[in-house]
Design an enzyme around this catalytic site. Structure first.
Site, short mmCIF file in Angstrom:
data_model
loop_
_atom_site.label_atom_id
_atom_site.label_comp_id
_atom_site.label_asym_id
_atom_site.label_seq_id
_atom_site.Cartn_x
_atom_site.Cartn_y
_atom_site.Cartn_z
N GLU A 116 0.80 -1.23 0.00
CA GLU A 116 0.00 0.00 0.00
C GLU A 116 0.83 1.28 0.00
OE1 GLU A 116 -2.28 -2.75 2.91
OE2 GLU A 116 -0.21 -2.40 2.33
N ASP A 161 -2.11 -5.30 3.55
CA ASP A 161 -2.38 -5.72 4.92
C ASP A 161 -3.36 -6.89 4.96
OD1 ASP A 161 -0.71 -3.74 5.84
OD2 ASP A 161 -2.32 -2.30 6.24
N TYR A 188 1.53 -5.68 13.33
CA TYR A 188 0.39 -4.98 12.73
C TYR A 188 -0.50 -4.37 13.81
CZ TYR A 188 -3.29 -3.95 9.39
OH TYR A 188 -4.21 -3.30 8.60
#
Length: 934
Positions: A24, A111, A342
């Site tokens: 991303e 993700d 994360y």
């Protein structure tokens, strides 16, 4: 939904053997490229590359005539979304298509949550690759994790994509159907949302509680007692105890009163007033008290689980004063740069390697006795197992200590370091031993005249800090309480011991209204209600502030009158849409879609068009959202929803807040010159919070002339100067003469255009020390003279001015602004003093003084400088610009005196500058290799 394995319809493939990895963000791309080597090309999509149309102009021409085009969702064709490539992403898509021509495999490495899965699917649908596509998932950006993810890819999770797409469609339908109702009935540019409207309602409901609250007064006695009379070795010899019972009846405390100031169980307690408390104290004069009982008990406190998204936001708000948005932004950077795992997760579990890393580090830093006897496992019910990643922790199989990363994250990235340190502390502490201590409860009796009185004291000592060596949980300042490691020592006493009375202080109290929500407590409330998901909380909180529904006062979230109007409309006409249980049930059903247990088309059909069953039972059975909006729209009385009744005045006339196009105002009906009811109105400043708008304040506003109080004439211009109450607070302004224009020109509208194009009147906001009723012409002329030229910087030749702004007083030199401590400095600061301020490094974020002081006090007798109370990282503090002293327990910002403030500063100076604790001599242990960082 397209089959992710579809091939043969797009670009790619030349036999080079190289792989294209798409992530991303550019930061993430650079980090992965450093780990994967020359066989991989790593590029970023820079977020979503396509979405539903944002405006009517984005809708392709061939769809503009369709009845569903404004929604961007074809509700008549199984709710098929209309996706368009964002204009700013077209070049990115072209670049990615070009790269596909030179590779043989595509790895989608976005993700691993709903949003990341959706980005991967959109890339697949847009790029249409003719080469094998693999889904690469990892939860930390370290070399071992990235290489393992590349070696063990998986397929795209279509259930997860479906769940994200369903939420996106649902939010679009909700927003695009309900928001126009708000535009027509309340004000333009407002928005409604599945979670944001409920979050706003929660905040409005709390403010209503505060407005309805009635304070109750009660008294007790604080006794300072001396134990050395019967035990010369007592430590400490003196301590405090509080009166808890008189003649066998418990003395009332704040929790005995309800929100209207009424005793809950009046027959069980005695309410003391000032007179009775003073009389009881007088009756104890010259007597001794006796220890009736002393009960000592051990206690143990377990460590907290590692952070998940919501608890990280809450604790970063309390400890670091970060907003939820700021916390997530910093956490994103830490994750992308390989420092933490994360950051969007509902899980508190740690992997086996992480547990071992935490235990090993705790043992090395603190010793064997500080490590829990067995590994600690933290589990909780996760709403969506597919999103239940590991807890947020330092990345890698060995954790980099804060000292190790300080050099990399110091300076401009100091906030990144502070958040990493918080995560590291919480993770290591989660595998440490319990904190242990003792509590001591004393019951002390005496006689005041013929009445037996009972005093109580409770102490707490820490005998073994355990996990508190690494991590101490803080409390929400607006709620009160003590941190985990707070101690209160009492002497060890035995029943029958006599105690001398050193001092008796009758102590008055008043019950407080329920605390407003902070970002931290709102996140906690949303999570407890099951509304929204932790990954969305920061954006929801930002949205309700951006829309003007909520603003911050200190750290508290205060609703606007527009929020009252919108919430009232939704409660009255769309009650189920803002019902807490209904909204939580929708979340659960959306999670069922993510788990593959529910078909999204059926669910959306029931919600939008109606049906006999489904999540939104009440909405579905009433014909669905579309019909609900259609039925209610015409029946909504705009004046009614924009009128919030406050109370009746002393003549029984209701007083309302009206939400108008130019802001809120007060209104009531009074007898006019003819005796007929006539509206009386008063401007309402945004600086007055809803709970501060009492009858007394309302009458003062009604008594203020709406055209302003005339102060006199400006001797230089001859213009009339008036003081007025405006939407953004009290201000002064000049009345300019009407421009001359002949009748013909005026008839053609020239006069109106001349007025618009002519000179603007000077205005100036009143300083905090000024009052609308007492401000003088001299004060007004000083305000209208701003900005004041302080002088010219000899180094740059730029002019330095002193000004008063929305966030308080400040200096300005070109584009460089520096905050001033007090408003008086605007008129008194010299060029030399200004240059000294500019010579200091510019501080960022919470370190800057950009926020106005909470309160301005008098002059410090020691330094001769003005004292103010400011809001700091660890709570409110008093400062004279040179010395800072934290307010202590019992000090109240609103009532602290100049003498007390000067006392705190004097005490702080006497203690000297704060010293860093000396480093402990550490045992030599083999150095552990930290995770590789570039």
């Amino acid at each position: 939904m397209a089959d992710p394995k579809t091939k043969g319809r797009g670009s790619g493939g030349n036999g080079s053997g190289r792989r294209l990895v798409i992530v991303e963000s550019p930061t993430k791309a650079r980090k992965l490229a450093s780990y994967l080597g020359s066989g991989y090309i790593v590029e970023s999509s820079r977020g979503h590359i396509r979405d539903l149309p944002r405006a009517a102009s984005d809708v392709p021409a061939k769809y503009k005539s369709q009845p569903w085009a404004r929604l961007g969702v074809n509700v008549d064709a199984d709710f098929e979304p209309l996706y368009i490539i964002s204009p700013e992403k077209r070049s990115t898509v072209s670049e990615l298509r070009g790269l596909l021509k030179d590779v043989d495999e595509l790895y989608l490495a976005t993700d691993g949550d709903r949003e990341g899965e959706a980005i991967a699917w959109h890339l697949l649908e847009t790029l249409k690759p003719r080469i094998p596509v693999k889904r690469m998932v990892f939860h930390e950006i370290t070399e071992p994790a990235i290489r393992a993810a590349a070696e063990h890819p998986r397929d795209l999770d279509i259930d997860l994509v479906d769940a994200q797409e369903t939420r996106r469609i649902l939010d679009r339908l909700y927003g695009y159907e309900v928001s126009p109702v708000l535009w027509k009935k309340v004000a333009p540019k407002l928005s409604a949302g599945r979670v944001q409207s409920v979050a706003t309602r929660i905040i409005v409901a709390r403010e209503r509680d505060r407005m309805a609250f009635r304070s109750a007064a009660y008294w007790d006695i604080l006794a300072k007692l001396d134990a050395s009379v019967s035990d010369p070795d007592a430590a400490p010899p003196t301590f405090s105890a509080r009166l808890t019972a008189v003649a066998g009846r418990r003395v009332a405390t704040g929790r005995d009163f309800d929100s209207l100031g009424t005793l809950r169980k009046g027959d069980e307690v005695i309410v003391l007033d000032e007179g009775s408390a003073t009389a009881l104290a007088a009756g104890l004069d010259g007597t001794q008290l006796t220890v009736a009982s002393a009960e000592e008990k051990p206690y143990a406190r377990r460590p907290y689980p590692p952070f998940m998204t919501s608890t990280l936001q809450q604790e970063a708000s309390r400890k670091l004063r970060f907003s939820a948005e700021r916390t997530m932004s910093i956490a994103q950077r830490l994750y992308e740069n390989g420092y933490i795992t994360y950051m969007r997760t509902d899980s508190t579990t740690l992997s086996e390697s992480a547990i071992n890393a935490a235990r090993t580090q705790a043992r090395q830093l603190y010793g064997d006795e500080y490590v829990a006897p067995a590994p600690r496992q933290y589990t909780r019910k996760v709403k969506n197992a597919q999103e239940a990643h590991e807890a947020i922790r330092p990345a890698g199989e060995t954790f980099a200590t804060p000292d190790a990363v300080r050099r990399e994250l110091d300076g401009p990235n100091i906030d990144d370091f502070r958040l990493y340190e918080l995560i590291w502390q919480r993770t290591v502490a989660s595998q440490m031993a319990d904190a242990r201590g003792m509590t001591l409860s004393l019951r002390i009796t005496g006689m005041s005249g013929h009445q037996e009185v009972v005093f109580s004291a409770t102490g707490r000592t820490l005998t073994f800090p355990g996990f508190l060596k690494a991590y101490v949980e803080t409390v929400d300042e607006l709620v009160g309480g003590e941190a985990d490691d707070a101690e209160r020592r009492l002497p060890h006493l035995t029943p029958g011991q006599r105690l001398d009375i050193v001092e008796l202080t009758p102590d008055g109290h008043a019950t407080n209204p329920p605390a407003r929500y902070t970002e931290a407590s709102l996140v906690k409330a949303l999570e407890e209600l099951g509304i929204g998901r932790p990954s969305t909380y920061s954006s929801i909180i930002k949205t309700i502030q951006d829309r003007g529904y909520v603003h911050k006062k200190g750290s508290a979230l205060v609703p606007s009158w527009v929020a009252f109007a919108v919430t009232g409309l939704l409660e009255q006409h769309f009650g189920r849409l803002v019902d807490y249980d209904f909204t939580a049930a929708m979340e659960d059903e959306l999670d069922e879609i993510a788990a593959g247990n529910e078909r999204r088309t059926n669910w959306l059909n029931n919600f939008y068009f109606g049906g006999d069953h489904g999540v939104p039972d009440s909405v579905a059975r009433s014909g669905g959202l579309k019909k609900l909006v259609g039925i209610n729209l015409e029946g909504i009385d705009a004046r009614e929803v924009n009128s919030i009744k406050l109370f009746d005045d002393t003549h029984g006339r209701p007083i309302y807040v009206r939400v108008g196009k130019n802001g809120p105002y007060l209104e009531r009906l009074v007898a006019g010159d003819t005796g007929e009811p006539t509206p009386q109105r008063a401007n309402l400043s945004d600086s007055i919070t809803p709970d501060e708008l009492t009858l007394q304040v309302a009458e003062e506003l009604f008594a203020t002339p709406q055209q302003g109080r005339t102060l006199g004439l400006d001797p230089e211009t001859g213009h009339e100067i008036v003081a007025r109450e405006g939407r953004f607070g009290p201000y002064v302004t000049e009345i300019l003469p009407e421009p001359a224009a002949d009748a013909a020109a005026a008839a053609q509208g020239v006069k109106k255009r001349q007025k618009a194009a002519g000179p603007k009147p000077r205005t100036g906001s009143l300083l905090r020390s000024m009052d609308l009723q007492t401000v003088t012409l001299e004060d007004a002329l000083r305000l209208l003279s701003l900005p004041r030229v302080v002088g010219v910087d000899p180094a740059s030749g730029e002019e330095i001015t002193a000004q008063n702004g929305r966030y308080g007083p400040y200096l300005k030199r070109g584009n460089d602004s520096r905050s001033l401590v007090t408003e008086d400095q605007i008129f008194t600061i010299t060029l030399d003093e200004a240059l000294k301020i500019y010579a200091e490094p510019k501080r960022r974020g919470r370190q800057s003084a950009s926020a106005p002081p909470l309160r301005e006090l008098g002059t410090d007798p020691a330094s001769g400088k003005p004292m103010v109370i400011k809001d700091g990282r660890f709570g409110p503090y008093v400062t004279d610009g040179e010395t800072n002293a934290s307010l202590r327990k019992g000090d109240d910002v609103a009532s602290i005196t100049d003498e007390r403030a000067a006392e705190l500063l004097a005490d702080r100076r006497a203690r000297g500058p704060a010293k860093r604790p000396a480093r402990k001599a550490a045992r030599k242990v083999p150095a552990k290799k930290a995770a590789k960082r570039d």
